[in-house]
Design a protein around this motif. Structure first.
Motif, PDB file in Angstrom:
ATOM      1  N   THR A 139       2.290  -1.981  17.227  1.00  0.00           N
ATOM      2  CA  THR A 139       3.184  -3.462  17.460  1.00  0.00           C
ATOM      3  C   THR A 139       4.733  -2.785  18.137  1.00  0.00           C
ATOM      4  O   THR A 139       5.074  -3.073  19.347  1.00  0.00           O
ATOM      5  N   THR A 140       5.557  -1.532  17.055  1.00  0.00           N
ATOM      6  CA  THR A 140       5.962  -0.998  17.873  1.00  0.00           C
ATOM      7  C   THR A 140       5.985  -0.583  18.710  1.00  0.00           C
ATOM      8  O   THR A 140       7.051  -0.879  20.473  1.00  0.00           O
ATOM      9  N   ASP A 141       5.365   0.307  19.673  1.00  0.00           N
ATOM     10  CA  ASP A 141       5.026   0.567  21.472  1.00  0.00           C
ATOM     11  C   ASP A 141       5.183  -0.686  21.864  1.00  0.00           C
ATOM     12  O   ASP A 141       5.754  -0.754  22.892  1.00  0.00           O
ATOM     13  N   ALA A 142       4.481  -1.558  21.422  1.00  0.00           N
ATOM     14  CA  ALA A 142       4.419  -3.184  22.535  1.00  0.00           C
ATOM     15  C   ALA A 142       5.323  -3.828  22.376  1.00  0.00           C
ATOM     16  O   ALA A 142       5.447  -4.371  24.082  1.00  0.00           O
ATOM     17  N   LEU A 143       6.125  -3.990  21.315  1.00  0.00           N
ATOM     18  CA  LEU A 143       7.773  -4.806  21.505  1.00  0.00           C
ATOM     19  C   LEU A 143       8.854  -3.916  22.355  1.00  0.00           C
ATOM     20  O   LEU A 143       9.156  -4.673  23.014  1.00  0.00           O
ATOM     21  N   ASN A 144       8.412  -2.129  22.412  1.00  0.00           N
ATOM     22  CA  ASN A 144       9.569  -1.793  23.157  1.00  0.00           C
ATOM     23  C   ASN A 144       8.660  -2.034  24.664  1.00  0.00           C
ATOM     24  O   ASN A 144       9.765  -1.383  25.339  1.00  0.00           O
ATOM     25  N   LEU A 145       7.570  -1.899  24.857  1.00  0.00           N
ATOM     26  CA  LEU A 145       7.224  -2.245  26.375  1.00  0.00           C
ATOM     27  C   LEU A 145       7.604  -3.594  26.860  1.00  0.00           C
ATOM     28  O   LEU A 145       8.489  -3.245  27.917  1.00  0.00           O
ATOM     29  N   LEU A 146       7.623  -4.364  26.050  1.00  0.00           N
ATOM     30  CA  LEU A 146       8.266  -5.665  26.213  1.00  0.00           C
ATOM     31  C   LEU A 146       9.510  -5.515  26.993  1.00  0.00           C
ATOM     32  O   LEU A 146      10.012  -6.321  27.067  1.00  0.00           O
ATOM     33  N   ALA A 147      10.037  -4.965  25.412  1.00  0.00           N
ATOM     34  CA  ALA A 147      11.691  -4.661  25.986  1.00  0.00           C
ATOM     35  C   ALA A 147      11.731  -3.808  27.433  1.00  0.00           C
ATOM     36  O   ALA A 147      13.367  -4.583  27.603  1.00  0.00           O
ATOM     37  N   ARG A 148      11.530  -3.059  27.124  1.00  0.00           N
ATOM     38  CA  ARG A 148      11.374  -2.955  28.867  1.00  0.00           C
ATOM     39  C   ARG A 148      11.146  -3.537  30.032  1.00  0.00           C
ATOM     40  O   ARG A 148      11.782  -3.270  31.106  1.00  0.00           O
ATOM     41  N   ALA A 149      10.173  -4.452  29.732  1.00  0.00           N
ATOM     42  CA  ALA A 149      10.213  -5.389  30.898  1.00  0.00           C
ATOM     43  C   ALA A 149      10.226  -6.745  31.433  1.00  0.00           C
ATOM     44  O   ALA A 149      10.462  -7.459  32.220  1.00  0.00           O
ATOM     45  N   LEU A 150      11.970  -6.484  30.272  1.00  0.00           N
ATOM     46  CA  LEU A 150      12.430  -8.213  30.270  1.00  0.00           C
ATOM     47  C   LEU A 150      13.109  -8.095  31.893  1.00  0.00           C
ATOM     48  O   LEU A 150      13.778  -7.160  32.072  1.00  0.00           O
ATOM     49  N   PRO A 151      13.384  -9.159  32.357  1.00  0.00           N
ATOM     50  CA  PRO A 151      13.817  -9.119  33.556  1.00  0.00           C
ATOM     51  C   PRO A 151      15.569  -9.201  33.200  1.00  0.00           C
ATOM     52  O   PRO A 151      16.023  -9.317  32.500  1.00  0.00           O
ATOM     53  N   PRO A 152      16.534  -8.477  34.387  1.00  0.00           N
ATOM     54  CA  PRO A 152      17.569  -8.073  34.087  1.00  0.00           C
ATOM     55  C   PRO A 152      18.348  -9.583  33.556  1.00  0.00           C
ATOM     56  O   PRO A 152      18.383 -10.164  34.022  1.00  0.00           O
ATOM     57  N   GLY A 153      19.460  -9.992  32.587  1.00  0.00           N
ATOM     58  CA  GLY A 153      20.250 -10.279  31.737  1.00  0.00           C
ATOM     59  C   GLY A 153      19.397 -10.909  30.795  1.00  0.00           C
ATOM     60  O   GLY A 153      20.580 -12.152  30.554  1.00  0.00           O
ATOM     61  N   THR A 154      18.900 -10.523  30.799  1.00  0.00           N
ATOM     62  CA  THR A 154      17.699 -11.996  29.532  1.00  0.00           C
ATOM     63  C   THR A 154      18.285 -11.114  28.340  1.00  0.00           C
ATOM     64  O   THR A 154      18.579 -10.458  28.222  1.00  0.00           O
ATOM     65  N   PHE A 159      15.803 -12.763  13.993  1.00  0.00           N
ATOM     66  CA  PHE A 159      16.381 -12.856  12.511  1.00  0.00           C
ATOM     67  C   PHE A 159      16.267 -10.755  12.153  1.00  0.00           C
ATOM     68  O   PHE A 159      16.421 -10.847  12.735  1.00  0.00           O
ATOM     69  N   ALA A 160      17.957 -11.595  11.105  1.00  0.00           N
ATOM     70  CA  ALA A 160      17.550  -9.908  10.194  1.00  0.00           C
ATOM     71  C   ALA A 160      16.608  -9.990   9.457  1.00  0.00           C
ATOM     72  O   ALA A 160      16.341  -9.035   9.158  1.00  0.00           O
ATOM     73  N   ALA A 161      15.951 -11.132   9.213  1.00  0.00           N
ATOM     74  CA  ALA A 161      14.475 -10.816   8.716  1.00  0.00           C
ATOM     75  C   ALA A 161      13.277 -10.101   9.161  1.00  0.00           C
ATOM     76  O   ALA A 161      12.654  -9.807   8.832  1.00  0.00           O
ATOM     77  N   GLU A 162      13.695  -9.655  10.575  1.00  0.00           N
ATOM     78  CA  GLU A 162      12.361  -8.915  10.839  1.00  0.00           C
ATOM     79  C   GLU A 162      11.643  -7.042  11.061  1.00  0.00           C
ATOM     80  O   GLU A 162      13.389  -6.886  10.723  1.00  0.00           O
ATOM     81  N   HIS A 163      10.743  -7.124  10.746  1.00  0.00           N
ATOM     82  CA  HIS A 163      10.618  -5.055  10.952  1.00  0.00           C
ATOM     83  C   HIS A 163      11.730  -4.590  12.480  1.00  0.00           C
ATOM     84  O   HIS A 163      11.832  -5.089  12.996  1.00  0.00           O
ATOM     85  N   HIS A 164      11.756  -3.403  11.491  1.00  0.00           N
ATOM     86  CA  HIS A 164      12.803  -2.682  12.935  1.00  0.00           C
ATOM     87  C   HIS A 164      11.605  -2.943  13.692  1.00  0.00           C
ATOM     88  O   HIS A 164      12.882  -2.235  15.143  1.00  0.00           O
ATOM     89  N   ALA A 165      10.764  -3.232  13.910  1.00  0.00           N
ATOM     90  CA  ALA A 165      10.328  -2.526  15.355  1.00  0.00           C
ATOM     91  C   ALA A 165      10.914  -4.513  16.574  1.00  0.00           C
ATOM     92  O   ALA A 165      10.403  -4.444  17.422  1.00  0.00           O
ATOM     93  N   ASN A 166      11.118  -5.156  15.117  1.00  0.00           N
ATOM     94  CA  ASN A 166      11.487  -6.362  16.534  1.00  0.00           C
ATOM     95  C   ASN A 166      13.014  -6.588  15.946  1.00  0.00           C
ATOM     96  O   ASN A 166      13.767  -7.867  16.333  1.00  0.00           O
ATOM     97  N   LEU A 167      14.217  -5.648  15.809  1.00  0.00           N
ATOM     98  CA  LEU A 167      14.908  -6.049  15.241  1.00  0.00           C
ATOM     99  C   LEU A 167      16.099  -4.716  16.115  1.00  0.00           C
ATOM    100  O   LEU A 167      16.631  -4.776  17.469  1.00  0.00           O
ATOM    101  N   LEU A 168      14.813  -3.373  17.066  1.00  0.00           N
ATOM    102  CA  LEU A 168      15.632  -2.175  17.315  1.00  0.00           C
ATOM    103  C   LEU A 168      15.489  -1.788  19.325  1.00  0.00           C
ATOM    104  O   LEU A 168      16.337  -1.403  18.934  1.00  0.00           O
ATOM    105  N   PRO A 169      14.348  -2.359  19.466  1.00  0.00           N
ATOM    106  CA  PRO A 169      13.796  -2.410  20.747  1.00  0.00           C
ATOM    107  C   PRO A 169      15.025  -2.975  22.210  1.00  0.00           C
ATOM    108  O   PRO A 169      15.327  -2.746  23.080  1.00  0.00           O
ATOM    109  N   TRP A 170      15.650  -4.022  21.313  1.00  0.00           N
ATOM    110  CA  TRP A 170      16.549  -5.533  22.282  1.00  0.00           C
ATOM    111  C   TRP A 170      17.063  -5.190  22.933  1.00  0.00           C
ATOM    112  O   TRP A 170      18.051  -3.918  22.027  1.00  0.00           O
ATOM    113  N   PRO A 171      17.993  -5.114  24.316  1.00  0.00           N
ATOM    114  CA  PRO A 171      19.271  -4.704  24.637  1.00  0.00           C
ATOM    115  C   PRO A 171      20.494  -5.166  23.661  1.00  0.00           C
ATOM    116  O   PRO A 171      20.450  -6.092  23.264  1.00  0.00           O
TER     117      PRO A 171
END
Length: 461
Positions: A139-154, A159-171
């Motif tokens: 899952t961590t790898d999958a969410l990091n992939l999605l974070a890299r695929a976000l269109p520019p400016g996304t 939420f602060a309730a998330e696992h680190h995998a859904n906290l740390l990859p985002w821009p």
């Protein structure tokens, strides 16, 4: 769903993998039976003997492998291997070969098995016909992939309730909302945040809402369908971290109307280093490959950076793919799709209710929770024992009771610390430890396992 099926050679029988029908039920409110009490404690069983009813017998495709005498209550970290996964890998191993890279019988058989696995996983998740199913590591790898695929400016909202995998990859610039007090509060918070972002961006910037399906700390289920509805009303997309939800509830990407879904095989009884990112193709096809290398290209020229990248899942699957992981995961998905999920769910909910009521009866134990006490949840409970360090309790349970639990902050530090503080306030105790214990159940869990934990906690206070 985007796949690239190849024909099997005539002399090779196809792998024993069957496409599963799409699941149409979205996760609902648990309806399991809540036992009114817990069995009276029994004397401790000495280390080295096998407690009655403990251990697992791997019968049937969804039987889980285990060690006799060892009670595994740590499914949320890594679930045991299902017989279906082990059998699928054993069957394919003699034919193991390169995927998408050879003309021989082994390579053709392996390629067919890999793409059939993609189809089966997509069917299990109920993906849309034009969605991609990309195999990742977890899952961590999958969410990091999605974070890299976000269109520019996304802009991303989570939420602060998330696992680190859904906290740390985002821009940078991600909006992290406070931990909500209820499912309704979560929906209202996302609605308010999206209104504000649309006002500030002129209405056109891409927005992604990234949320969990079930908390890895508390097991509480989040209102995914409602959050998706709100996100889409504001022209945003939604990504679902289904790592903890997928092993416990039926999922349907189409019915839930989520745009992306990420999960881990090792939490879904397929521990062979596989994960999945499933969802909308446009962002994935427009983004540079997550990994650059063989398999992600249509052609490479002599000049530097003269590369034509592939479209479809292969664009983000460079290198030799994890064939055995994909086949193992598909086998479990097929077995689950053919099983009585309602009966499994009811059994788990009965065990969960027994565990929670038993913990509540212990005077020094405090449960962690985000939402109201009766909120829907899967088979995960985190708690503390007043006056005892959680690591010491976990070590004692392992050494003297052959019980495996998790202790710590569960890779969700902001949430776990907040819930520990709230537990101290609710209980009025000042001697709660700074970390917690987590018991999690699933396929193979029994009443005997739950009662053994409750007996051990009562004896080690």
């Amino acid at each position: 769903m985007s796949t690239s099926l190849v024909s099997a050679p005539a002399l090779v029988s196809p792998p024993a993998l069957v496409s599963a029908p799409p699941l149409v039920s979205a996760p609902g409110t648990p309806t399991g039976v809540a036992p009114t009490g817990v069995a009276a404690p029994t004397p401790a069983t000495p280390v080295g003997s096998t407690p009655a009813g403990c251990g697992s017998t791997a019968t049937g495709p969804l039987g889980v492998l285990g060690v006799p005498g060892q009670v595994n209550l740590d499914y949320a970290a890594t679930a045991p291997c299902a017989r279906a996964a082990a059998d699928a890998v054993a069957e394919l191993l003699p034919w193991y070969g390169s995927v998408h890279r050879g003309a021989g019988a082994l390579s053709r058989r392996s390629t067919l098995a890999y793409e059939r696995a993609r189809q089966d996983v997509g069917d299990f998740l109920g993906v849309r016909p034009d969605d991609h199913v990309v195999f990742t590591r977890n899952t961590t790898d999958a969410l990091n992939l999605l974070a890299r695929a976000l269109p520019p400016g996304t802009r991303v909202v989570t939420f602060a309730a998330e696992h680190h995998a859904n906290l740390l990859p985002w821009p940078t610039g991600t909006v992290r909302l406070p931990v909500p007090g209820s499912a309704g509060d979560a929906v209202r918070a996302v609605d308010a945040a999206l209104r504000e972002l649309r006002r500030g961006s002129g209405g056109g910037a891409p927005i992604l809402v990234a949320v969990t399906g079930a908390s890895n700390v508390t097991g509480e289920c989040w209102p995914i369908a409602e959050l998706a509805r709100v996100a889409h009303a504001h022209g945003a997309r939604i990504a679902l971290d289904a790592a903890q939800l997928a092993p416990h509830a039926e999922l349907d990407v189409t019915a839930l109307t989520v745009d992306y879904l990420a999960l881990s095989g090792h939490k879904l009884y397929a521990p062979f280093g596989i994960g999945v990112l499933a969802g909308r193709a446009d962002w994935l096809d427009a983004a540079p490959p997550y990994l650059a290398g063989g398999g992600a290209t249509l052609g490479v020229g002599a000049a530097t950076h003269d590369v034509r990248w592939a479209d479809g899942p292969g664009r983000h699957e460079a290198g030799t793919p994890n064939l055995l992981g994909a086949v193992a995961l598909a086998a479990v998905c097929t077995a689950l799709a053919e099983a009585d999920r309602a009966a499994q769910y009811a059994h788990e909910q009965a065990l969960l209710a027994r565990l929670r009521s038993g913990l509540a009866a212990l005077p020094d134990v405090a449960e962690l929770r985000t939402f109201e006490a009766d909120a829907p949840r899967v088979g995960i409970v985190s708690f503390v024992v007043a006056g005892r360090e959680s690591a010491a309790v976990a070590a004692d349970l392992a050494q003297h009771w052959q019980l495996g639990l998790r202790d710590g902050l569960f890779c969700a530090h902001p949430l776990a610390r907040r819930l520990l503080a709230e537990a101290a306030t609710r209980s009025g105790r000042r001697d709660l430890p700074p970390t917690a214990l987590r018991a999690s159940i699933g396929l193979g869990s029994t009443v005997a396992h739950v009662d053994r934990l409750l007996t051990a906690l009562a004896a080690t206070r």
